[in-house]
Design an enzyme around this catalytic site. Sequence first.
Site, PDB file in Angstrom:
ATOM      1  N   VAL A  75       0.839  -1.201   0.000  1.00  0.00           N
ATOM      2  CA  VAL A  75       0.000   0.000   0.000  1.00  0.00           C
ATOM      3  C   VAL A  75       0.875   1.252   0.000  1.00  0.00           C
ATOM      4  O   VAL A  75       0.608   2.217  -0.734  1.00  0.00           O
ATOM      5  CB  VAL A  75      -0.963  -0.006   1.209  1.00  0.00           C
ATOM      6  CG1 VAL A  75      -1.758   1.290   1.265  1.00  0.00           C
ATOM      7  CG2 VAL A  75      -1.914  -1.203   1.122  1.00  0.00           C
ATOM      8  N   CYS A  76       1.930   1.244   0.811  1.00  0.00           N
ATOM      9  CA  CYS A  76       2.837   2.402   0.862  1.00  0.00           C
ATOM     10  C   CYS A  76       3.453   2.683  -0.497  1.00  0.00           C
ATOM     11  O   CYS A  76       3.624   3.846  -0.890  1.00  0.00           O
ATOM     12  CB  CYS A  76       3.958   2.150   1.860  1.00  0.00           C
ATOM     13  SG  CYS A  76       3.413   1.855   3.547  1.00  0.00           S
ATOM     14  N   THR A  77       3.812   1.644  -1.216  1.00  0.00           N
ATOM     15  CA  THR A  77       4.422   1.818  -2.531  1.00  0.00           C
ATOM     16  C   THR A  77       3.488   2.590  -3.458  1.00  0.00           C
ATOM     17  O   THR A  77       3.917   3.502  -4.173  1.00  0.00           O
ATOM     18  CB  THR A  77       4.778   0.444  -3.118  1.00  0.00           C
ATOM     19  OG1 THR A  77       5.722  -0.199  -2.247  1.00  0.00           O
ATOM     20  CG2 THR A  77       5.378   0.569  -4.506  1.00  0.00           C
TER      21      THR A  77
END
Length: 212
Positions: free
Chosen positions: A44-46
Amino acid sequence: MSLQLGSIAPDFEQESTEGTLRFHAWAGSSWVILFSHPKDFTPVCTTELGTVAKLEGEFDKRGVKAIALSVDDVDSHRRWISDIEETQNTKLNYPILADVDRKVSHLYGMIHPQANDTLTVRSVFVIDPNKKVRATITYPASTGRNFDEILRLIDSLQLTDNHSVATPANWKDGDEVVIVPSLQDPDVIAKKFPKGYNAVRPYLRLTPQPNK
């Protein structure tokens, strides 16, 4: 304790992908969004970091600098950036803080022990040019952030700082706004809002966005 709205955003010095960074000096006279990530190489962070990179033009129009944070070190961040740029088809254009010692995470209350006692939640801090915290949003680690909403929030803050209005539910730039209830002098209202207004109720007065 979590920072409250109107608090001065704590200054700090920390390593980042763009070298040692002193936060207040780096921010200068810009608005800032500081947003945290649980750790590197997470899916998700990516997508979030890639999305913010692609929105560079939108942030620039609003005079906003972006800065991310993760608890891993600079070497890890740099390896991760390669993945972000390849998978999200963009070039990362803002720093990622390497908060290995959790110094910034604790200053800003980004670690919520009942959710996870070591990793940061998805916190967002909107900070104005006077270094005041103007808005905070916190998401769980499982939910990616809506950066269109963050841009909308910044639009509202910048508009309401300069005009005697508030923004109603689901407002977007260009929609009608609300004249603040504290403004009652008819002459002042006529001067500030020459396009007029619709008094749905005495306390609910809708007017065209004044800077459009």
